[in-house]
Motif scaffolding. Structure first.
Motif, mmCIF file in Angstrom:
data_model
loop_
_atom_site.group_PDB
_atom_site.id
_atom_site.type_symbol
_atom_site.label_atom_id
_atom_site.label_comp_id
_atom_site.label_asym_id
_atom_site.label_seq_id
_atom_site.Cartn_x
_atom_site.Cartn_y
_atom_site.Cartn_z
ATOM 1 N N HIS B 11 -12.955 -22.898 21.801
ATOM 2 C CA HIS B 11 -12.163 -23.916 22.485
ATOM 3 C C HIS B 11 -12.003 -25.164 21.624
ATOM 4 O O HIS B 11 -12.698 -25.337 20.618
ATOM 5 N N ALA B 12 -11.107 -26.043 22.083
ATOM 6 C CA ALA B 12 -10.660 -27.182 21.280
ATOM 7 C C ALA B 12 -11.763 -28.030 20.631
ATOM 8 O O ALA B 12 -11.642 -28.371 19.453
ATOM 9 N N THR B 60 -7.613 -22.969 17.656
ATOM 10 C CA THR B 60 -8.452 -22.448 18.727
ATOM 11 C C THR B 60 -8.186 -20.946 18.852
ATOM 12 O O THR B 60 -7.247 -20.433 18.257
ATOM 13 N N ALA B 61 -9.017 -20.247 19.605
ATOM 14 C CA ALA B 61 -8.830 -18.802 19.684
ATOM 15 C C ALA B 61 -9.354 -18.271 21.006
ATOM 16 O O ALA B 61 -10.298 -18.816 21.563
ATOM 17 N N SER B 62 -8.717 -17.202 21.515
ATOM 18 C CA SER B 62 -9.212 -16.647 22.763
ATOM 19 C C SER B 62 -9.938 -15.326 22.584
ATOM 20 O O SER B 62 -10.722 -14.941 23.438
ATOM 21 N N TYR B 115 -0.696 -15.310 16.456
ATOM 22 C CA TYR B 115 -0.896 -16.747 16.636
ATOM 23 C C TYR B 115 0.150 -17.309 17.580
ATOM 24 O O TYR B 115 1.287 -16.817 17.632
ATOM 25 N N ARG B 116 -0.240 -18.370 18.285
ATOM 26 C CA ARG B 116 0.719 -19.097 19.110
ATOM 27 C C ARG B 116 0.693 -20.552 18.654
ATOM 28 O O ARG B 116 -0.369 -21.178 18.579
ATOM 29 N N LEU B 218 -2.302 -24.999 17.236
ATOM 30 C CA LEU B 218 -2.374 -23.583 16.894
ATOM 31 C C LEU B 218 -3.485 -22.852 17.631
ATOM 32 O O LEU B 218 -4.589 -23.364 17.774
ATOM 33 N N HIS B 219 -3.137 -21.661 18.058
ATOM 34 C CA HIS B 219 -4.095 -20.858 18.807
ATOM 35 C C HIS B 219 -3.976 -19.416 18.336
ATOM 36 O O HIS B 219 -2.881 -18.912 18.130
ATOM 37 N N ARG B 220 -5.134 -18.763 18.136
ATOM 38 C CA ARG B 220 -5.083 -17.349 17.774
ATOM 39 C C ARG B 220 -5.342 -16.530 19.028
ATOM 40 O O ARG B 220 -6.386 -16.664 19.657
#
Lengths: 595, 238
Positions: B11-12, B60-62, B115-116, B218-220
């Motif tokens: 998380h961030a 960040t990544a989920s 990625y988003r 950016l988020h993976r």
């Protein structure tokens, strides 16, 4: 958990190593500000990676935060990229734990480790929006306090600080914060509060004193307030075992300079090397018991997961029955995959033996500081090791499988001749040949040479530093000697930064104006080669109408009033005079003088 | 010996740390956890532990993955609860599974990542969504997108990374919601491209004259492995 302020967050994607500014590390304290009586920020005037390697910071962080009624947060000097953004967006310097601006705390304490971080102190105050001059601070502004080695001669910083704490603060700082809270109940003004604080041992309030200069010399130090103490005595921890020490130090996310568990073996040093300030200001020697060391080491490893443990002190092998301690640590940490190391090794066979026993894994490099390359000069500085001892010790290390050595030397020591300088290369040359005969494999030698800086509260405090051109000339002799020595790596310190360090190490209050100019001209991180600019400093000295050479190259007489003579490090002037005389009159009492 | 594969989100608050920082963080958490860890043999024993794919700073990544070897049998649930207690809350350990310990290492399984990138609302580039879409079309229509890479002996070489952009598209969204760019990028040992580089190229194509630097979050979303020439999420079977 703290949510990083949106404003900070929007800057972080644009900077190098943003984790310098986010805090929230494992083991960091998170205290709710509501209900806390005294709030302090420990400000370290260097980058996060440097500050988080400082053991003093970790100890103070523990000593204050273990008390529920007070808190200590941390702040570090922002790197140039972050500073630029903070100024552009009007973002004040903030504390890592809460993200709150420094100006909202009761106290801002600066750790003063190194003269060349002084401009960062001014810059951090400015970034925090706190008035630079203590005399101009309003009632609602925090008290600004300084501590650490440079507080033993804080005169160049005097106008910027409300007070200094002399000596070891882990016991007295929480006491002082509690007192401060009690004083505040009587709602005194700032001046009254500081007068009250000045009654406490170890507290130095510079505004209570006024220096008088005559013909460039300090003539007297007048007391503005007749109630101010004539001499300020340092504070000192009596028993290390019962003093606060972190069992669960903060683990930085970033790799710091010393990223490992650290347990202090003992404080102070009985060696008395004449150039070494730490050897005098941390006297007397106090040891931590074996049980306590083993217990703390276990706790730290369990609570941090660190893979490396360092046993810290000024001279490791002076710890009595160190071999037994090592055995106990071995048993206590068996199966934990922890590498232990023993820094500050003396150059003798006993040290090598112990380092070797403690060591696991590849035997790469050992570091030693002979400081001078001739026996004569080593006697002058009281680093009493013979050439024979050096060869035997390093020979033993080679036999044990060590692959190289890093050796520290100094040039510009009192009485040094060209022969002494040339002897550094000659010694390395002889060592190289010796290793070749002995080992039949390549043993690396790297040599690092700094320039002698006379420091306050040492027997050499009266001695001048060499003039810059002379330092440069001796550095050339040094390089000449190493020219035809492949495989030996030579590095030397920049002469100009050592010069500046010497100016401030023995400086007085007139230098405050220079510091302020230097800060305004953009000087920051002066200890970092990539930021240091001598031309900016030269301009600052011109603007303040001060000749830096008058400071660095000044020889004080025994009768001269020294700018730090009202600050008592616990060693009598007579001891310094005796040691100073001995340095120049060697044959009389060399034998048997040692310990 | 057991091999455990675990799944986590970042998380961030923790997005500012580098891959090496993440490696150290996990290693130290594992060492504190008291789990029966396995170290390599030799002079410098190191923990037998891997993260599937380095996560860049500021991302960040989920659905990230790691693997660790244990000398005794530990159930996946027990593993999760033991390690969770040693991790900061921004590193959210979600689940674990036992793996065949002879299977190829986790990093070698990764072939792609999704990625988003979300365009922030404030202090931003003023280009409209249609301009962004057109710029992306131009970028994707290119046959070559060259990256300068410094190889050994300081030789400069150019690599065409266009084939590494498997897919890139803006999510259909209303005028109110922020612009979201999805990028499916090749990753892992056979070469890849950074999502930051793709965005940089997109901005070049956009060539907006507003002088405001765009701020992208950016988020993976997920990592993929290759299953009979098809992409399969690394979470398959967990």
């Amino acid at each position: 958990m703290k949510v990083i302020d949106h404003k900070i967050e929007r800057l972080l994607w644009q900077v190098q190593k943003p984790a310098r500014y986010t805090g929230n590390e494992w083991n960091a304290w998170r205290k709710d500000h509501a209900g806390i009586k005294v709030k302090m920020v420990l400000a370290f005037p260097d980058l996060y990676e440097v500050g988080m390697s400082n053991q003093g910071l970790k100890i103070l962080y523990e000593s204050v935060n273990r008390r529920p009624e007070m808190l200590m947060e941390r702040a570090f000097a922002p790197a140039a990229d972050m500073e630029e953004l903070m100024r552009a967006h009007n973002l004040p310097l903030f504390a890592l734990e809460s993200g709150k601006p420094l100006a909202e705390f009761d106290l801002v304490g600066f750790s003063l480790q190194y003269e060349l971080s002084f401009t960062n102190v001014l810059n951090m105050l400015d970034l925090a929006g706190i008035s630079l001059h203590a005399s101009e601070r309003g009632e609602s502004e925090p008290l600004v306090v300084g501590g650490g080695p440079c507080a033993f001669n804080p005169e160049p910083l005097a106008p910027f600080f409300d007070f200094f704490l002399l000596g070891e603060s882990e016991e007295c700082l929480p006491e002082l914060l509690a007192d401060l809270d009690a004083f505040k109940q009587t709602a005194p003004d700032r001046k009254e509060l500081l007068a009250k604080l000045s009654e406490k041992e170890g507290v130095y309030v510079p505004a209570l004193y006024r220096p008088v200069y005559k013909e460039k010399k300090l003539k007297a130090l007048e007391r503005v307030d007749p109630g101010a103490p004539g001499v300020i005595k340092k504070r000192l921890v009596k028993d290390l075992d019962s003093a606060p020490y972190p069992a669960a130090p903060v683990i930085p996310y970033l790799q710091t300079i010393h990223d490992r568990a650290v347990v202090e073996l003992f404080r102070g040093c009985g060696r008395g090397c004449r150039f070494c300030q730490a050897g005098y200001i941390f006297r007397p020697v106090r040891r931590r018991s074996r049980e306590e060391i083993v217990k703390t080491a276990r706790e730290q490893i369990a609570l941090t997961g660190y893979e490396e443990l360092s046993l810290a002190s000024l001279s490791s092998t002076d710890y009595t029955r160190l071999d037994e301690l090592i055995d106990e640590l071995d048993r206590a940490l068996a199966g934990e995959q922890v590498k232990c190391n023993l820094p500050s090794l003396r150059l003798d066979s006993y040290s090598i033996k112990l380092a070797d026993r403690l060591h696991r894994g590849k035997r790469s490099n050992l570091t030693f500081a002979p400081e001078a390359a001739t026996e004569r000069l080593r006697r002058v500085i009281k680093k009493n090791i013979s050439e024979e001892e050096i060869f035997t010790a390093l020979g033993d290390a080679v036999d044990a499988g060590w692959q190289g050595f890093k050796l520290y030397f100094m040039i510009g020591l009192p009485t040094e001749s060209d022969e002494d300088v040339a002897a550094i290369a000659e010694l390395c040359h002889r060592l190289k040949q010796y290793f070749r005969r002995k080992a039949g494999r390549r043993i690396s030698i790297s040599v690092s040479v700094s320039t002698f800086v006379p420091k306050a509260h040492t027997p050499f405090q009266w001695e001048p530093q060499l003039p810059l051109p002379e330092v440069t000339r001796r550095q050339e002799i040094l390089q000449q000697g190493f020219k035809k020595m492949p495989g030996v790596d030579l590095s030397w310190h920049d002469a100009e930064t050592s010069f500046l360090e010497a100016v401030f190490a023995r400086g007085d209050r007139r230098l405050a104006a220079v510091l302020e100019w230097a800060f305004k001209l953009g000087c920051r991180f002066d200890g970092w080669t990539e930021h240091f600019s001598m031309s900016r400093w030269r301009q600052a000295f011109r603007e303040a109408d001060i000749e830096p050479e008058d400071y660095a190259q000044r020889r004080f007489e025994y009768d001269d009033l020294l700018p730090w003579s009202h600050l008592d490090c616990g060693v009598d002037k007579e001891v310094f005079i005796k040691e100073h005389r001995k340095a120049f009159n060697l044959d009389a009492d060399f034998e048997g003088e040692f310990r | 010996m057991t091999r455990i594969k675990f799944r986590f989100a970042r998380h961030a608050p923790l997005k500012h740390i580098s891959h090496l920082d993440m490696m150290r963080l996990f290693q130290r958490a594992l060492r504190r956890s008291g789990l029966p860890l396995v170290y390599s043999e030799g002079y410098n024993p190191h923990l037998r532990f891997n993260l599937a794919l380095p996560l860049p700073v500021n991302v960040t990544a989920s659905e990230e993955f790691g693997e660790v070897y244990l000398s005794e049998t530990v159930s996946p649930d027990q593993f999760v609860s033991t390690l969770r207690a040693q991790l900061p809350e921004s590193l959210d350990l979600k689940s674990a599974s036992s793996e065949d310990y002879k299977a190829p290492s986790l990093p070698s399984q990764v072939v792609a990542a999704l990625y988003r990138a979300t365009l922030g609302r404030e202090e931003n580039c003023r280009a409209g969504s249609s301009q962004f879409r057109a710029a992306l079309d131009r970028l994707m229509a290119r046959e070559e997108i060259l990256v300068q890479k410094t190889k050994k002996k300081k030789k400069q070489a150019y690599v065409n990374v266009r084939p590494y952009i498997i897919e890139a598209y803006f999510k259909e969204s209303g005028n109110e919601s922020p612009l979201e760019l999805y990028m499916l990028l090749q990753a892992g040992s056979s070469g890849g491209v950074s999502p930051f580089f793709v965005i940089e190229q997109l901005e070049k194509e956009l060539n907006c004259d507003c002088n405001n630097k765009a701020f992208w979050e950016l988020h993976r979303e997920s990592l993929y492995t290759d299953k009979d020439q098809f992409l399969q999420p690394l979470s398959e079977g967990m």
